[in-house]
Design an enzyme around this catalytic site. Sequence first.
Site, short mmCIF file in Angstrom:
data_model
loop_
_atom_site.label_atom_id
_atom_site.label_comp_id
_atom_site.label_asym_id
_atom_site.label_seq_id
_atom_site.Cartn_x
_atom_site.Cartn_y
_atom_site.Cartn_z
N GLN A 108 -1.23 1.48 3.79
CA GLN A 108 -2.43 2.59 4.57
C GLN A 108 -1.04 3.15 5.33
O GLN A 108 -2.28 4.21 5.76
CB GLN A 108 -3.27 2.39 3.65
CG GLN A 108 -3.80 2.14 2.51
CD GLN A 108 -5.31 1.45 2.46
OE1 GLN A 108 -6.08 2.14 2.51
NE2 GLN A 108 -5.73 0.21 3.01
N HIS A 126 0.92 6.59 3.15
CA HIS A 126 -0.50 7.66 4.35
C HIS A 126 0.69 8.92 5.16
O HIS A 126 1.05 9.02 5.70
CB HIS A 126 -1.43 7.65 5.25
CG HIS A 126 -2.25 7.06 4.33
ND1 HIS A 126 -3.91 6.65 4.93
CD2 HIS A 126 -2.74 7.61 2.58
CE1 HIS A 126 -5.10 5.76 3.66
NE2 HIS A 126 -3.57 6.91 2.56
N SER A 229 -7.68 -4.32 5.73
CA SER A 229 -8.52 -3.04 5.32
C SER A 229 -10.12 -2.96 5.01
O SER A 229 -10.14 -3.69 3.50
CB SER A 229 -7.88 -2.53 4.00
OG SER A 229 -8.22 -1.00 3.73
N CYS A 272 -5.36 -11.75 10.67
CA CYS A 272 -4.16 -11.34 9.06
C CYS A 272 -3.18 -12.23 9.39
O CYS A 272 -2.38 -13.36 8.87
CB CYS A 272 -4.51 -10.15 8.86
SG CYS A 272 -5.39 -9.04 8.92
#
Length: 282
Positions: A108, A126, A229, A272
Amino acid sequence: MDAVSLPEPSAGAVLRRWLQPYRRLFVLTGAGCSTGSGIPDYRGADGAWKQRPPVTYQAFVQDPATRARYWARSFVGWPRIAQARPNPAHHALAAWQRHGRLAQLVTQNVDGLHQRAGSQAVIDLHGRLDAVRCLDCGIHQPRTEVQAELARRNPDWLAKRAASAAPAPDGDAHLDGLDPRHAAIPTCPACGGDLKPDVVFFGENVPRERVGAAQAALRGADAMLVVGSSLMVYSGYRFARMAHEAGLPLAVLTRGVSRADALATLKLDADCGATLTEAMAA
């Protein structure tokens, strides 16, 4: 004999065990994947906006003042995106792909950092901020050319840029001392039309072919992993819902809550980069 208290397994170790049975992993990344590269995210750990939402597609297209304000803010914010470097999360996912463990990477994010880390065939859901397209004739040009033209047409911005930069996500920035009301905004060199970054704005539809390619990849996967996310935006959440409805195992690695927490077979609230790096380790 006193009982021995064993340490809790790390998030990376838990994710490594979860991943072991799967060979066709579908990965969806979001803004939390790039915060380690110095690019801010939109939302806090509770999923709420950290700041005011970004400009919508409708406002950008319909209002010249909104377009001018956007380009002024983006003029300030773009260098941070251009200079960003992949972090351990990006490198770990690229390594997974090289080792044949990652069937499809969908992001994204619009920063291009997965590609800079070496990931191949990434679906940029996106779009990409390093390209600009004309809203009238559709031609593309590099963002670097538009940035140079903005500087040429608005020379006073260069002196004020460093003082006015309060970075926001997606190459945007909050302005302090930079007045966009009389900005000279470049137009298309081919037709004179309005220019827009080649990214999907809020309120704009993701191109159908990107969604279709991602859905096809998910149908061929045996598990799905969400990285960084909250999935508060439907364009990403749809894939988590699709995975759940298909009976695929779903893991979510992100700080704070996500919209898919109730669907996930594994939820990790952890960093992450460190988690993916350890999960990749032999």
